[in-house]
Design an enzyme around this catalytic site. Structure first.
Site, PDB file in Angstrom:
ATOM      1  N   LYS A 121      40.494  32.439  41.509  1.00  0.00           N
ATOM      2  CA  LYS A 121      40.043  33.830  41.626  1.00  0.00           C
ATOM      3  C   LYS A 121      38.677  33.928  42.299  1.00  0.00           C
ATOM      4  O   LYS A 121      37.788  33.108  42.085  1.00  0.00           O
ATOM      5  CB  LYS A 121      39.992  34.480  40.242  1.00  0.00           C
ATOM      6  N   TRP A 570      43.891  44.268  35.247  1.00  0.00           N
ATOM      7  CA  TRP A 570      44.681  44.484  36.455  1.00  0.00           C
ATOM      8  C   TRP A 570      45.049  45.948  36.640  1.00  0.00           C
ATOM      9  O   TRP A 570      45.984  46.275  37.373  1.00  0.00           O
ATOM     10  CB  TRP A 570      45.927  43.601  36.430  1.00  0.00           C
ATOM     11  N   ASP A 608      51.445  37.465  27.979  1.00  0.00           N
ATOM     12  CA  ASP A 608      50.687  36.893  29.098  1.00  0.00           C
ATOM     13  C   ASP A 608      49.258  37.431  29.132  1.00  0.00           C
ATOM     14  O   ASP A 608      49.050  38.647  29.103  1.00  0.00           O
ATOM     15  CB  ASP A 608      51.361  37.227  30.426  1.00  0.00           C
ATOM     16  N   GLU A 614      39.332  36.195  34.229  1.00  0.00           N
ATOM     17  CA  GLU A 614      38.908  37.047  35.336  1.00  0.00           C
ATOM     18  C   GLU A 614      37.903  38.109  34.902  1.00  0.00           C
ATOM     19  O   GLU A 614      37.055  38.543  35.683  1.00  0.00           O
ATOM     20  CB  GLU A 614      40.152  37.704  35.913  1.00  0.00           C
ATOM     21  N   HIS A 703      53.637  29.163  44.002  1.00  0.00           N
ATOM     22  CA  HIS A 703      53.062  29.912  45.112  1.00  0.00           C
ATOM     23  C   HIS A 703      53.309  29.229  46.449  1.00  0.00           C
ATOM     24  O   HIS A 703      52.823  29.689  47.477  1.00  0.00           O
ATOM     25  CB  HIS A 703      51.558  30.104  44.888  1.00  0.00           C
TER      26      HIS A 703
END
Length: 764
Positions: A121, A570, A608, A614, A703
């Site tokens: 991040k 988020w 989750d 973050e 990813h």
């Protein structure tokens, strides 16, 4: 006169044009030329959107990531891609994602791909960057072609361009040494390349360069402080004006250092670091520009222009032409244009500003400062009407939610028994083998799934048709998992568009955009919901779907939820109350869902918290307050269940070794984490900290399209077993599989199950 400028513009396009151009190229459907031409068109459009500014950023556009761009500009490419043929953009994508286009890989003879660069991040945002790789032998060499090409494009269009680059100290601070050396030792080799770059930009006609050094808002030890001084004294002879930009936080003790760097200007984040402004003005030499980031570049609420002008006007009188104004940081972190939103609630829409609207706010401020408020009377009055509407709205506050918040008892945070007692009861109930296998939650979101979801939202298919289509996809996911031999199954999340937006759509207090996309990494975009009021859960959100999935199998079915901290971090969060209060409201709503799942017979529930780290403040001295309320919110959400119910949590692509005690304090029965790209490096924390519960270190990098082989996954798990007792290890991918294709997922998961069998056999 005060100047207006911007630190960066969203690169994805108002309709995610960049995403679709990237993915078409990767699939071999378009050429490299077509992809590059798409970039040219987007840059031209974005410069046009910013034409009212005195200075416009150039170089903020990227085909994947600005840190990766800087690595290529500095000639710092991983050795594993140096010998591979193809366009330079192909090597760029190989570092970013393990592969470039299908055609390029066939020509290069590397169809199985290469190891993708590590991703993490960008400070405390949801944007991911590719971590630069260095070692003691790293050498740098300039490739300014990307910046020079974009600068020439801008000049041809008459744009008053300001190139934007990552500063040398931030670049090294965010790099990772592959051999344990200190990246700062590379500074003497790096600075001459930066000097060459700045001189090259000056020759190309640039007068100012924005050089981003956001690490100035973090704690810097004496070596890094000294490095700032020596670096910028070495660069001051370059024939160009430097604007050092800081953002995301406060300078605090670094204010004197920043103010006295030998540069032409300094940018401060006046949203997060407003208290720095007056002290810095007192320290700043009379010839230096002070740029103030007065428009929030991280959130989507309108700026109170009258209140801001009351604060800015005395500063403008004091600084005169030395005052510049801008957003607080790059607008990369907000959607492109509110004007595209035709279905957003009309009242709430008047409260918002996306990137284009933020630039209009900046224009109004500039005119007001330079010509007087009377020159923009209509705009200021419209702004005040929007603020009055939001303050007076009865939709923002819910008395029942406030009452529930006041009734929170600390006992809500605690499980009935210790982990050891719970683990024994869960083992008896679930009867899982050693090294149990599971996935993180989602399975591939096919074109058919997305189409049915769009049709349902558009009203062209009815609820029964939609439900049947989703059930068929859930059944497919269950069959695939049983055929693969996974131990704990998931329903696949076919019904979910996004792990946060899906829950926000079912909670009171949220609003949603159609086109409010923000880049997360590469071509991956998210559309954060807008948290504007008090949060409540009118009805169950997941129970029907997961209950149906459990009815199809005798294996344990894992209920999948997004945790309160991640939903908060988020979302675009309301700015009229502390974030901790909003998070507690979310925690109570998720707690209700957890208890309903348990009541429905679901005995494995994953909550989750991918974004827990973050949300950390950038300064360690401020960490504990955040961690205290964030962990408490998770525990409120999770800990109402019986001992037999197993609680999982998941964290992806987050460096959390330094908060491992708080991770343990969450007291989840099982935590799954990303470790494949970092080669199990994240598990180094467990050498000095005895993590008490089960852990699933990810062995499959989702990813990247690359398919990991069984032997590699076995080796990763053996590394994990050196730090975590084998009886407490799970095997799983790094993250959810929604962005992958079934023809990638099947062989990768098959190899993962085979790895588990190999480990079980070697342990017996």
């Amino acid at each position: 006169m005060a100047w207006t400028h911007n630190l960066g513009f969203p690169r994805i396009g108002a309709r995610r044009e960049l995403k679709f151009a990237q993915e078409a190229y990767w699939k071999g459907q378009t050429s490299c030329y077509e992809l590059k031409n798409a970039g040219v068109k987007l840059r031209q459009r974005h410069w046009q959107e910013q034409q009212q500014l005195d200075l416009v950023p150039v170089g903020d556009f990227s085909f994947y990531d600005q840190m990766l761009d800087m690595s290529f500009t500095l000639g710092n490419l991983p050795r594993r891609v140096l010998a591979l043929p193809g366009d330079s953009l192909d090597n760029y994508f190989r570092v970013a994602r393990g592969r470039s286009s299908q055609d390029a890989e066939e020509q290069a003879g590397c169809c199985d791909g290469v190891a993708a660069g590590e991703m993490t991040k960008w400070f405390d945002t949801n944007y991911h960057y590719i971590v630069p790789e260095v070692d003691a032998d790293t050498r740098f060499s300039l490739d300014a072609s990307r910046l020079l090409d974009q600068l020439a494009e801008a000049h041809a269009l008459g744009v008053n361009a300001k190139p934007v680059i990552i500063g040398p100290l931030t670049y090294l601070a965010l790099s990772k040494a592959q051999d344990g050396s200190n990246p700062l030792d590379l500074l003497p080799r790096l600075l001459p390349v930066y000097a060459q770059l700045l001189s090259t930009l000056a020759k190309a006609g640039a007068q100012w360069v924005q050089i981003d050094e956001p690490i100035l808002v973090s704690e810097l030890d004496a070596d890094w402080q000294h490095a700032f001084n020596t670096s910028y004294h070495e660069l001051k002879s370059c024939p160009i004006k430097l604007l050092v930009a800081t953002y995301f936080g406060q300078l605090k003790e670094n204010a004197y250092l920043a103010a006295n760097l030998p540069v032409a200007g300094l940018h401060l984040d006046a949203i997060n670091g407003k208290d720095d402004v007056l002290p810095v003005i007192g320290m700043l030499a009379e010839h230096k520009v002070l740029s103030l980031g007065v428009i929030n570049g991280r959130n989507i609420w309108k700026t109170d222009l009258i209140g801001l002008l009351d604060w800015l006007e005395p500063l403008a009188q004091r600084l005169g032409e030395r005052l510049w104004i801008a957003p607080s940081c790059s607008l990369l972190h907000v959607p492109v244009d509110l004007g595209s939103e035709t279905k957003l609630d009309p009242e709430i829409k008047t409260w918002l500003a996306f990137a284009v609207q933020k630039l209009e706010e900046l224009r109004v401020l500039g005119v007001a400062l330079n010509q007087g408020r009377e020159a923009v009377t209509d705009a200021l009055q419209a702004n005040q009407r929007a603020f009055a509407s939001r303050r007076a709205s009865t939709r923002v506050t819910n008395p029942a939610v406030r009452e529930a918040l006041a009734q929170i008892d600390p006992r809500l945070e605690h499980r009935h028994s210790t982990y050891a007692k719970r683990a024994a009861r869960q083992a008896a109930h679930l009867n899982l083998p050693s090294y149990p296998t599971t996935t993180i939650g989602s399975f591939p979101q096919t074109a058919e799934i997305r189409q049915v979801r769009r049709q349902f939202k558009a009203g062209t298919v009815d609820a029964d048709t939609y439900k049947q289509a989703m059930r068929e996809e859930i059944a497919r996911s269950v069959r695939e998992q049983e055929a693969l031999g996974l131990d704990v199954l998931v329903h696949g999340e076919a019904e979910r568009n996004d792990m946060v937006e899906y829950f926000g759509e079912q909670l009171e207090g949220y609003a949603f955009s159609q086109f409010g996309w923000v880049q997360s990494y590469g071509s991956r975009c998210v559309k954060p919901p807008i948290l504007f009021g008090d949060i409540s859960r009118p009805q169950a959100m997941t129970v029907d779907w997961i209950g149906y999935a459990q009815s199809l199998t005798n294996k344990p079915m894992k209920g999948m939820l997004t945790g309160p901290v991640t939903i908060l971090n988020w979302s675009f969060v309301r700015d009229d109350q502390p974030r901790s209060e909003s998070c507690k409201q979310l925690a109570l709503a998720i707690r209700q869902e957890v208890l309903d799942l348990e009541q429905a017979g679901v005995r494995v529930i994953q909550i989750d918290e991918a974004a827990l780290r973050e949300g950390l403040p950038l300064r360690r001295t401020q960490w504990q307050d955040y961690l205290d309320w964030a962990v408490a919110c998770f525990r409120i959400a999770a800990n109402g269940v019986s001992d037999e119910t197993q609680i999982h949590t998941h964290m992806c692509y987050s460096e959390f070794n330094d908060i491992i005690q708080s991770i343990a304090a969450m007291d989840a029965d099982v935590i799954t984490i990303e470790t494949s790209r970092s080669n199990m490096e994240l598990l180094d924390a467990f050498e000095h900290f005895e993590y008490p519960n089960d852990i699933g270190p990810g062995v499959y990098d989702i990813h990247s399209p690359n398919i990991p082989d069984t032997g590699w996954m076995v080796e990763l798990m053996r590394k994990a077993a050196e730090r975590i007792p084998a009886e407490r290890l799970w095997i799983n991918p790094d993250c959810g599989l929604k962005t992958r294709q079934w023809d990638e997922v099947r062989p990768a998961l098959s190899n993962m199950v085979a790895a588990a069998k190999t480990l079980r056999a070697s342990a017996s």
